[in-house]
Design a protein around this motif. Structure first.
Motif, PDB file in Angstrom:
ATOM      1  N   ASP A 119       6.376  11.323   0.859  1.00 46.49           N
ATOM      2  CA  ASP A 119       7.136  10.378   0.334  1.00 46.49           C
ATOM      3  C   ASP A 119       8.316   9.702   1.426  1.00 46.49           C
ATOM      4  N   GLY A 120       8.534   8.458   1.445  1.00 44.76           N
ATOM      5  CA  GLY A 120       9.359   8.001   2.163  1.00 44.76           C
ATOM      6  C   GLY A 120       9.569   7.917   3.460  1.00 44.76           C
ATOM      7  N   PHE A 121       8.004   8.199   4.088  1.00 49.20           N
ATOM      8  CA  PHE A 121       7.724   8.363   5.487  1.00 49.20           C
ATOM      9  C   PHE A 121       7.915   7.147   6.318  1.00 49.20           C
ATOM     10  N   PHE A 122       7.604   6.084   5.853  1.00 45.45           N
ATOM     11  CA  PHE A 122       7.836   4.855   6.570  1.00 45.45           C
ATOM     12  C   PHE A 122       8.931   3.935   5.972  1.00 45.45           C
ATOM     13  N   ASP A 123       9.336   3.140   7.175  1.00 41.24           N
ATOM     14  CA  ASP A 123      10.218   1.935   6.769  1.00 41.24           C
ATOM     15  C   ASP A 123       9.621   0.691   6.743  1.00 41.24           C
ATOM     16  N   LEU A 124       8.364   0.720   7.306  1.00 39.37           N
ATOM     17  CA  LEU A 124       7.555  -0.885   7.327  1.00 39.37           C
ATOM     18  C   LEU A 124       6.016  -0.420   6.843  1.00 39.37           C
ATOM     19  N   ILE A 125       5.432  -0.939   6.280  1.00 36.16           N
ATOM     20  CA  ILE A 125       4.075  -1.013   5.921  1.00 36.16           C
ATOM     21  C   ILE A 125       3.519  -2.241   5.989  1.00 36.16           C
ATOM     22  N   VAL A 126       2.261  -2.271   6.834  1.00 41.43           N
ATOM     23  CA  VAL A 126       1.724  -3.715   7.131  1.00 41.43           C
ATOM     24  C   VAL A 126       0.455  -3.575   6.848  1.00 41.43           C
ATOM     25  N   SER A 127      -0.091  -4.906   6.676  1.00 36.90           N
ATOM     26  CA  SER A 127      -1.656  -4.896   6.568  1.00 36.90           C
ATOM     27  C   SER A 127      -2.111  -6.381   7.067  1.00 36.90           C
ATOM     28  N   HIS A 128      -3.359  -6.436   7.569  1.00 36.07           N
ATOM     29  CA  HIS A 128      -3.566  -7.754   7.911  1.00 36.07           C
ATOM     30  C   HIS A 128      -5.106  -8.103   7.686  1.00 36.07           C
ATOM     31  N   ILE A 129      -5.424  -9.140   6.749  1.00 30.90           N
ATOM     32  CA  ILE A 129      -6.510  -9.400   6.057  1.00 30.90           C
ATOM     33  C   ILE A 129      -7.294  -8.276   5.313  1.00 30.90           C
ATOM     34  N   LEU A 130      -6.450  -7.319   4.933  1.00 27.93           N
ATOM     35  CA  LEU A 130      -7.055  -5.898   4.256  1.00 27.93           C
ATOM     36  C   LEU A 130      -7.209  -6.447   2.690  1.00 27.93           C
ATOM     37  N   VAL A 131      -6.137  -7.227   2.240  1.00 26.31           N
ATOM     38  CA  VAL A 131      -5.903  -7.189   0.687  1.00 26.31           C
ATOM     39  C   VAL A 131      -7.404  -7.994   0.208  1.00 26.31           C
ATOM     40  N   HIS A 187      -9.436  -5.462  -7.330  1.00 21.27           N
ATOM     41  CA  HIS A 187      -8.095  -5.613  -8.203  1.00 21.27           C
ATOM     42  C   HIS A 187      -7.614  -4.428  -8.360  1.00 21.27           C
ATOM     43  N   THR A 188      -8.176  -3.388  -8.796  1.00 21.17           N
ATOM     44  CA  THR A 188      -7.646  -2.122  -9.002  1.00 21.17           C
ATOM     45  C   THR A 188      -7.056  -1.256  -7.772  1.00 21.17           C
ATOM     46  N   ALA A 189      -7.840  -1.568  -6.673  1.00 20.74           N
ATOM     47  CA  ALA A 189      -7.580  -0.884  -5.504  1.00 20.74           C
ATOM     48  C   ALA A 189      -6.091  -1.440  -5.025  1.00 20.74           C
ATOM     49  N   MET A 190      -5.978  -2.776  -5.208  1.00 18.52           N
ATOM     50  CA  MET A 190      -5.034  -3.289  -4.434  1.00 18.52           C
ATOM     51  C   MET A 190      -3.790  -2.994  -5.267  1.00 18.52           C
ATOM     52  N   ARG A 191      -3.707  -2.553  -6.487  1.00 18.45           N
ATOM     53  CA  ARG A 191      -2.629  -2.137  -7.188  1.00 18.45           C
ATOM     54  C   ARG A 191      -2.184  -0.741  -6.967  1.00 18.45           C
ATOM     55  N   ARG A 192      -3.410  -0.091  -6.640  1.00 20.75           N
ATOM     56  CA  ARG A 192      -3.098   1.272  -6.298  1.00 20.75           C
ATOM     57  C   ARG A 192      -2.567   1.586  -4.855  1.00 20.75           C
ATOM     58  N   ILE A 193      -2.816   0.608  -3.966  1.00 22.19           N
ATOM     59  CA  ILE A 193      -2.350   0.469  -2.377  1.00 22.19           C
ATOM     60  C   ILE A 193      -0.970  -0.030  -2.769  1.00 22.19           C
ATOM     61  N   MET A 194      -0.468  -0.894  -3.586  1.00 26.01           N
ATOM     62  CA  MET A 194       0.983  -1.228  -3.677  1.00 26.01           C
ATOM     63  C   MET A 194       1.974  -0.079  -4.286  1.00 26.01           C
ATOM     64  N   ARG A 195       1.165   0.849  -5.095  1.00 26.70           N
ATOM     65  CA  ARG A 195       2.068   1.874  -5.567  1.00 26.70           C
ATOM     66  C   ARG A 195       2.236   2.857  -4.604  1.00 26.70           C
ATOM     67  N   GLU A 196       0.989   3.205  -3.870  1.00 31.26           N
ATOM     68  CA  GLU A 196       1.186   3.976  -2.643  1.00 31.26           C
ATOM     69  C   GLU A 196       2.291   3.586  -1.583  1.00 31.26           C
ATOM     70  N   ALA A 197       2.077   2.340  -1.565  1.00 30.31           N
ATOM     71  CA  ALA A 197       3.239   1.745  -0.540  1.00 30.31           C
ATOM     72  C   ALA A 197       4.736   2.092  -0.864  1.00 30.31           C
ATOM     73  N   HIS A 198       4.884   1.874  -2.366  1.00 33.70           N
ATOM     74  CA  HIS A 198       5.916   2.342  -3.017  1.00 33.70           C
ATOM     75  C   HIS A 198       6.349   3.839  -2.797  1.00 33.70           C
ATOM     76  N   ARG A 199       5.248   4.480  -2.970  1.00 38.19           N
ATOM     77  CA  ARG A 199       5.943   6.047  -2.751  1.00 38.19           C
ATOM     78  C   ARG A 199       6.250   6.279  -1.127  1.00 38.19           C
ATOM     79  N   LEU A 200       5.383   5.547  -0.331  1.00 34.89           N
ATOM     80  CA  LEU A 200       5.639   5.891   1.023  1.00 34.89           C
ATOM     81  C   LEU A 200       6.725   5.216   1.838  1.00 34.89           C
ATOM     82  N   LEU A 201       7.336   4.157   1.195  1.00 34.79           N
ATOM     83  CA  LEU A 201       8.604   3.495   1.530  1.00 34.79           C
ATOM     84  C   LEU A 201       9.696   4.142   1.526  1.00 34.79           C
TER      85      LEU A 201
END
Lengths: 390, 121
Positions: free
Chosen positions: A262-274, A279-293
């Motif tokens: 948790d909180g390991f990163f200060d910047l999470i980026v993606s390039h033409i990943l989305v 639909h479901t995965a994108m929301r999971r990815i954003m929840r994971e980004a919230h956990r990791l930031l």
């Protein structure tokens, strides 16, 4: 990064497959064909629409076409549009073939070049990782085998195929290192989050690391990590980063659920990943980004523009890939709103953002058409970014 | 060849014509156009090696790397070549551009007689 005098060719780093003169000529033909279709043939679609398809639609429906769905209904059986689509689809298939041939021929040497004795960065693979269904169901953008299929032991073939194909697909308009989307996203971050001093940066869906490496130079004090579901692209990304003298920690993980703290990163980026998720995965990815930031950290995604920002005809043309280039989530992903998805995934929607950033690689060599349309990747001269600060 | 990569991308290939044979013939025609361009570049390489007084061996031809000036000259050649190969498409495009242009003033005329204020009259 390495200074290059020649902005019109892909930089020949240590693991880039070498093309003999016939193989190079075949790739150059595909590049010319794609450019010709984008600049000389695609333009006729608008005339077909305005002069033929739209009047037919108006006559049949009793009203003029207004929305993207209307334009599709008007255009989908138009003979000019159909023939252009067939040409465009062929250019894509011919591109993959033209880059596969030299990779097949040099497979042994490429595999050997992928084995790094004393790396600066690292590579962590997980053969048990389940490849998500949205990547197993179809091979995205018609790349045979996708990012994940292995054709031999320690295989990096599709990484090599992808690196070269990205250059041809974008017709060189992402620069000698294919780095334009990363460079452009960084320019947006530097302008809008000048105080962001990330300790660690994560690039989600990094493939061969062409958008990852710019972060090493832009944030020299940060540790840079890249994840992807495909082992072949990661093996190649690792070898490519080492060949270019950059330190990146690559690991085979699904961005929906990673093993970082948790909180390991200060910047999470993606390039033409989305657009290559769901639909479901994108929301999971954003929840994971919230956990990791960490608090104050930023997640940012770079893509092509959302359809709501485009006139109906342009949106229809940009949507071509959904049905013609094995990009099943392309259309729906272009309807995303940053604040909406932020609110759904634990972020404060007031801290969400969307914006356009002009392409960092703005050399005359880019030969941009200044249009966002199917088959003209990077032609628009800007990237759309969206995200949220935690 | 040490490995054979997958030829077809997983996922149904769209068909663009009523007869699937037309899709195949178009794919073959475009591939032939590509292979002709490859042959032409090889000829160009041979001519340039001869002009430079260098040995013309298969190894020298295979290893030839065109510089920027040669690449640009070939880009120009391919652009003209594609215009020739795709002549029938460009004919249609020219015709479509004409009829779209013809329609525009007419639509404006219709708008003008139906609602002169909105049409800016």
């Amino acid at each position: 990064m390495t200074v290059v005098a020649d902005l019109k060719t892909q930089f020949t780093h240590g693991v880039l497959p070498v093309a003999n003169s016939d193989e190079f000529a075949r790739q150059e033909f595909v590049k010319s064909l794609k450019f010709h279709l984008a600049s000389q043939v695609s333009v006729g679609n608008r005339d077909a629409f305005e002069g033929r398809a739209a009047p037919h639609f108006t006559k049949a429906e009793g009203r003029a076409p207004e929305t993207m769905v209307d334009v599709r209904k008007a255009m989908q059986h138009d003979p000019y549009y159909k023939f252009w689509s067939a040409l465009q689809r062929n250019s894509q298939e011919m591109m993959w073939k033209s880059v596969q041939l030299p990779v097949e021929r040099q497979h042994d040497t490429l595999t050997a070049a992928g084995k790094i004795a004393a790396p600066r960065g690292s590579l962590r693979l997980n053969p048990e990782l389940e490849i998500p269904r949205y990547h197993r169901a179809v091979d995205i953008h018609c790349m045979p085998g996708g990012y994940h299929t292995e054709f031999a032991e320690d295989d990096l073939a599709n990484g090599a195929v992808y690196d070269r194909a990205v250059y041809i697909y974008a017709m060189g308009r992402m620069g000698p290192f294919n780095s334009d989307i990363g460079d452009t996203t960084i320019a947006y971050l530097k302008a809008n989050y000048p105080d962001l001093k990330p300790r660690r940066i994560l690039d989600m869906g990094c493939t061969v690391g062409h958008s990852t490496l710019p972060y090493c130079e832009a944030y020299p004090d940060a540790e840079v990590y890249g994840i992807d579901v495909g082992a072949p692209v990661l093996r190649y990304a690792h070898a490519r980063a080492e060949a270019l003298g950059q330190t990146v920690h690559f690991s085979q993980q699904n961005a929906e659920s990673t093993d970082f703290e948790d909180g390991f990163f200060d910047l999470i980026v993606s390039h033409i990943l989305v657009h290559e998720t769901s639909h479901t995965a994108m929301r999971r990815i954003m929840r994971e980004a919230h956990r990791l930031l960490a608090d104050g950290g930023v997640v940012i995604h770079a893509e092509t523009p959302p359809y709501r920002d485009l006139p109906a005809y342009d949106a229809f043309m940009l949507d071509w890939d959904t049905r013609n280039n094995n990009e099943p989530y392309w259309g729906a992903s272009h309807e995303i709103s940053a604040a909406g998805i932020a609110a759904e995934t634990g972020f404060d929607p007031a801290k969400a953002f969307e914006g356009y950033q002009p392409s960092a690689f703005e050399a005359e060599e880019a030969r941009r058409t200044k249009v966002f349309q199917g088959g003209d990747f990077g032609g628009g001269g800007a990237w759309y970014v969206w995200g949220v600060q935690k | 060849m040490s490995v054979e990569l997958q030829k077809k991308a997983k996922g149904e290939r769209p068909s663009y014509f009523e007869d699937p044979a037309i899709d195949k013939v178009l794919a073959i025609t475009l591939a032939l156009a590509g292979e002709t361009a490859v042959l032409r570049d090889r000829m160009d390489t041979i001519e340039r090696l001869l002009e430079a007084g260098q040995p013309v061996t298969r190894a020298a031809i295979d290893a030839y790397v065109p510089d920027q000036a040669v690449r640009e000259a070939r880009d120009v050649w391919r652009e003209v070549y594609l215009g020739n190969v795709l002549r029938i498409i460009h004919q249609e495009r020219e015709e479509l551009a004409r009829s779209a242009a013809d329609r525009r003033p007419y639509d404006e005329a219709v708008a003008h007689v139906e609602d002169p204020v909105a049409a800016g009259a």
